[in-house]
Design a protein around this motif. Structure first.
Motif, PDB file in Angstrom:
ATOM      1  N   ARG A  16      16.839  41.163  38.390  1.00  0.00           N
ATOM      2  CA  ARG A  16      17.189  42.294  37.365  1.00  0.00           C
ATOM      3  C   ARG A  16      16.945  41.917  36.061  1.00  0.00           C
ATOM      4  NH1 ARG A  16      17.200  47.348  38.466  1.00  0.00           N
ATOM      5  NH2 ARG A  16      19.040  47.824  37.454  1.00  0.00           N
ATOM      6  N   MET A  17      17.255  40.940  35.698  1.00  0.00           N
ATOM      7  CA  MET A  17      17.067  40.227  34.209  1.00  0.00           C
ATOM      8  C   MET A  17      15.436  40.138  33.973  1.00  0.00           C
ATOM      9  SD  MET A  17      19.811  37.115  33.708  1.00  0.00           S
ATOM     10  CE  MET A  17      19.212  36.854  32.197  1.00  0.00           C
ATOM     11  N   ALA A  18      14.798  39.617  35.048  1.00  0.00           N
ATOM     12  CA  ALA A  18      13.436  39.738  34.965  1.00  0.00           C
ATOM     13  C   ALA A  18      12.584  41.042  34.622  1.00  0.00           C
ATOM     14  CB  ALA A  18      12.742  38.960  36.066  1.00  0.00           C
ATOM     15  N   MET A  19      13.325  41.926  35.465  1.00  0.00           N
ATOM     16  CA  MET A  19      12.837  43.301  35.374  1.00  0.00           C
ATOM     17  C   MET A  19      12.998  43.963  33.998  1.00  0.00           C
ATOM     18  SD  MET A  19      13.918  46.653  35.191  1.00  0.00           S
ATOM     19  CE  MET A  19      15.597  46.601  35.923  1.00  0.00           C
ATOM     20  N   VAL A  20      14.060  43.703  33.517  1.00  0.00           N
ATOM     21  CA  VAL A  20      14.320  44.191  32.071  1.00  0.00           C
ATOM     22  C   VAL A  20      13.496  43.552  30.940  1.00  0.00           C
ATOM     23  CG1 VAL A  20      16.164  44.222  30.297  1.00  0.00           C
ATOM     24  CG2 VAL A  20      16.809  44.614  32.475  1.00  0.00           C
ATOM     25  N   LYS A  21      13.171  42.288  31.295  1.00  0.00           N
ATOM     26  CA  LYS A  21      12.413  41.709  30.391  1.00  0.00           C
ATOM     27  C   LYS A  21      10.941  42.315  30.299  1.00  0.00           C
ATOM     28  CE  LYS A  21      15.024  37.223  30.061  1.00  0.00           C
ATOM     29  NZ  LYS A  21      14.998  35.746  30.274  1.00  0.00           N
ATOM     30  N   SER A  22      10.477  42.609  31.531  1.00  0.00           N
ATOM     31  CA  SER A  22       9.241  43.089  31.618  1.00  0.00           C
ATOM     32  C   SER A  22       9.032  44.440  31.286  1.00  0.00           C
ATOM     33  CB  SER A  22       8.807  42.850  33.089  1.00  0.00           C
ATOM     34  OG  SER A  22       9.631  44.117  33.713  1.00  0.00           O
ATOM     35  N   LEU A  23      10.086  45.046  30.712  1.00  0.00           N
ATOM     36  CA  LEU A  23       9.670  46.393  30.254  1.00  0.00           C
ATOM     37  C   LEU A  23       9.638  46.602  28.736  1.00  0.00           C
ATOM     38  CD1 LEU A  23      12.953  48.229  31.758  1.00  0.00           C
ATOM     39  CD2 LEU A  23      10.754  48.372  32.567  1.00  0.00           C
ATOM     40  N   LYS A  24       8.905  47.431  28.292  1.00  0.00           N
ATOM     41  CA  LYS A  24       8.551  47.389  26.905  1.00  0.00           C
ATOM     42  C   LYS A  24       9.773  48.103  25.993  1.00  0.00           C
ATOM     43  CE  LYS A  24       3.621  48.599  27.733  1.00  0.00           C
ATOM     44  NZ  LYS A  24       2.543  49.755  27.410  1.00  0.00           N
ATOM     45  N   ASP A  25      10.324  48.880  26.765  1.00  0.00           N
ATOM     46  CA  ASP A  25      11.540  49.586  25.773  1.00  0.00           C
ATOM     47  C   ASP A  25      12.776  49.536  26.841  1.00  0.00           C
ATOM     48  OD1 ASP A  25      13.135  50.638  23.798  1.00  0.00           O
ATOM     49  OD2 ASP A  25      12.609  52.666  24.353  1.00  0.00           O
ATOM     50  N   PRO A  26      13.438  48.397  27.027  1.00  0.00           N
ATOM     51  CA  PRO A  26      14.369  48.158  27.952  1.00  0.00           C
ATOM     52  C   PRO A  26      15.746  48.756  27.628  1.00  0.00           C
ATOM     53  CG  PRO A  26      14.197  46.112  26.769  1.00  0.00           C
ATOM     54  CD  PRO A  26      13.015  46.932  26.493  1.00  0.00           C
ATOM     55  N   HIS A  58      11.174  55.182  39.173  1.00  0.00           N
ATOM     56  CA  HIS A  58      12.171  55.116  40.164  1.00  0.00           C
ATOM     57  C   HIS A  58      12.546  53.646  40.695  1.00  0.00           C
ATOM     58  CE1 HIS A  58      13.608  59.375  40.053  1.00  0.00           C
ATOM     59  NE2 HIS A  58      12.347  59.488  40.155  1.00  0.00           N
ATOM     60  N   ALA A  59      11.413  53.066  40.744  1.00  0.00           N
ATOM     61  CA  ALA A  59      11.585  51.488  41.409  1.00  0.00           C
ATOM     62  C   ALA A  59      12.412  50.615  40.500  1.00  0.00           C
ATOM     63  CB  ALA A  59      10.102  50.845  41.440  1.00  0.00           C
ATOM     64  N   ILE A  60      12.653  50.800  39.168  1.00  0.00           N
ATOM     65  CA  ILE A  60      13.403  50.002  38.512  1.00  0.00           C
ATOM     66  C   ILE A  60      14.957  50.588  38.461  1.00  0.00           C
ATOM     67  CG2 ILE A  60      11.697  49.313  37.019  1.00  0.00           C
ATOM     68  CD1 ILE A  60      12.434  51.357  34.856  1.00  0.00           C
ATOM     69  N   LEU A  61      15.268  51.741  39.089  1.00  0.00           N
ATOM     70  CA  LEU A  61      16.614  52.243  38.859  1.00  0.00           C
ATOM     71  C   LEU A  61      17.364  51.780  40.245  1.00  0.00           C
ATOM     72  CD1 LEU A  61      16.033  55.678  37.703  1.00  0.00           C
ATOM     73  CD2 LEU A  61      16.255  53.784  36.361  1.00  0.00           C
ATOM     74  N   ASN A  62      18.562  51.460  39.891  1.00  0.00           N
ATOM     75  CA  ASN A  62      19.470  51.022  41.228  1.00  0.00           C
ATOM     76  C   ASN A  62      21.162  51.434  40.694  1.00  0.00           C
ATOM     77  OD1 ASN A  62      20.007  50.167  43.691  1.00  0.00           O
ATOM     78  ND2 ASN A  62      19.843  47.767  43.120  1.00  0.00           N
ATOM     79  N   ARG A  63      21.860  51.146  41.629  1.00  0.00           N
ATOM     80  CA  ARG A  63      23.210  51.266  41.715  1.00  0.00           C
ATOM     81  C   ARG A  63      24.059  50.705  40.363  1.00  0.00           C
ATOM     82  NH1 ARG A  63      27.039  50.038  44.720  1.00  0.00           N
ATOM     83  NH2 ARG A  63      25.804  48.249  45.766  1.00  0.00           N
ATOM     84  N   GLY A  64      24.840  51.283  39.369  1.00  0.00           N
ATOM     85  CA  GLY A  64      25.273  50.790  38.172  1.00  0.00           C
ATOM     86  C   GLY A  64      24.619  51.132  37.030  1.00  0.00           C
ATOM     87  N   LEU A  99      15.448  54.905  32.073  1.00  0.00           N
ATOM     88  CA  LEU A  99      16.582  53.835  32.426  1.00  0.00           C
ATOM     89  C   LEU A  99      17.071  53.518  30.850  1.00  0.00           C
ATOM     90  CD1 LEU A  99      18.194  51.545  33.902  1.00  0.00           C
ATOM     91  CD2 LEU A  99      16.029  49.986  33.386  1.00  0.00           C
ATOM     92  N   LEU A 100      18.526  53.874  30.724  1.00  0.00           N
ATOM     93  CA  LEU A 100      19.001  53.589  29.441  1.00  0.00           C
ATOM     94  C   LEU A 100      19.602  52.171  29.254  1.00  0.00           C
ATOM     95  CD1 LEU A 100      20.786  57.342  28.969  1.00  0.00           C
ATOM     96  CD2 LEU A 100      18.318  56.039  28.136  1.00  0.00           C
ATOM     97  N   THR A 101      20.208  51.713  30.069  1.00  0.00           N
ATOM     98  CA  THR A 101      20.908  50.586  30.258  1.00  0.00           C
ATOM     99  C   THR A 101      20.808  49.994  31.919  1.00  0.00           C
ATOM    100  OG1 THR A 101      22.610  50.995  28.599  1.00  0.00           O
ATOM    101  CG2 THR A 101      23.188  49.044  29.554  1.00  0.00           C
ATOM    102  N   ALA A 102      20.461  48.877  32.215  1.00  0.00           N
ATOM    103  CA  ALA A 102      20.279  48.135  33.561  1.00  0.00           C
ATOM    104  C   ALA A 102      21.466  47.373  33.679  1.00  0.00           C
ATOM    105  CB  ALA A 102      18.976  47.524  33.554  1.00  0.00           C
ATOM    106  N   CYS A 103      22.152  47.708  34.948  1.00  0.00           N
ATOM    107  CA  CYS A 103      23.229  46.845  35.656  1.00  0.00           C
ATOM    108  C   CYS A 103      22.675  45.714  36.186  1.00  0.00           C
ATOM    109  CB  CYS A 103      24.216  47.773  36.628  1.00  0.00           C
ATOM    110  SG  CYS A 103      25.595  46.694  37.191  1.00  0.00           S
TER     111      CYS A 103
END
Length: 228
Positions: free
Chosen positions: A66-76, A154-160, A186-190
């Motif tokens: 999940r941390m790697a996914m957030v870092k890969s986003l242009k606007d996490p 939708h691939a980057i979204l998950n529970r929380g 996605l506004l804030t990733a869990c």
């Protein structure tokens, strides 16, 4: 000295701990064996392998992914998301809407925490979105999606996760009030794997030690705090 004799000399609590660890390793090994057998059967039959559920990962590995996914986003962490409706207000306003009715001309923007995510087929996704003490179903279909790629969004979204939804209100065939999104964000990733929504958080020690998690998962506890 044999291994059994060495074990007998250990304190009872230590022996119990080691026994549990051995049992857990045996269960994990059995699971991996079954997965390997299923994969081999799928390859032999020519069937397409089922995509791996991210929640089957070890919690530590899940957090790393999940941390790697957030870092890969242009606007996490988007600067703003203009909400113009609340979930309780939508439920009250459209409670008498007939089943299979859609208010396509009325677009609303909401935000909340994903309590559950499920798929049906390859192009239909459902979320249970929770905010302001109420939850609503989000019914996602490619034909309604307008911003970005449907699968990637939708691939980057998950529970929380805390997500924003912009779409129109309607009811499903079963009469469940839903939002049909034109855009999801996605506004804030869990970053942590949460307990399953239907299981709740029942471990008393964890509930008292991580009160924020207790309030997030157990709605009855949250309502009690709110009432007090």
């Amino acid at each position: 000295m044999s291994e059994a004799a060495a074990m007998d000399k250990l304190p009872a609590a230590e022996r119990k701990k080691l026994k549990k660890e051995a049992e857990a390793k045996a269960r994990d090994a059995e699971k991996e064996k079954k997965k390997a057998e299923q994969s081999a059967q799928q390859e032999a039959s020519g069937a397409k392998p089922k995509e791996k559920d991210v929640e089957e990962l070890d919690p530590t590995k899940y957090r790393e992914n999940r941390m790697a996914m957030v870092k890969s986003l242009k606007d996490p962490y988007p600067h703003k998301w203009a909400v113009d409706a609340s979930i309780p207000a939508l439920i009250e306003k459209y409670k008498d809407m007939p089943a299979e009715t859609h208010e396509v001309g009325t677009v609303v923007t909401i935000a909340g925490r994903v309590k559950n995510k499920r798929t049906q087929g390859v192009s239909l996704l459902f979320y249970d979105l929770f905010a302001d003490g109420a939850r609503i179903q989000i019914m996602c279909q490619p034909q309604n999606h307008e911003v970005g790629d449907f699968k990637e969004s939708h691939a980057i979204l998950n529970r929380g996760d805390i997500i924003g939804i912009r779409g129109f209100v309607g009811k499903s065939k079963t009469g469940q009030l839903s939002i049909f999104p034109k855009e999801v964000k996605l506004l804030t990733a869990c970053l942590h794997m949460l307990p399953k929504d239907h299981q709740g958080l029942k471990d008393t020690e964890v509930r008292f030690r991580k009160r924020y998690l207790d309030l997030m998962i157990n709605e009855d506890v949250r309502n009690t705090f709110y009432t007090r």
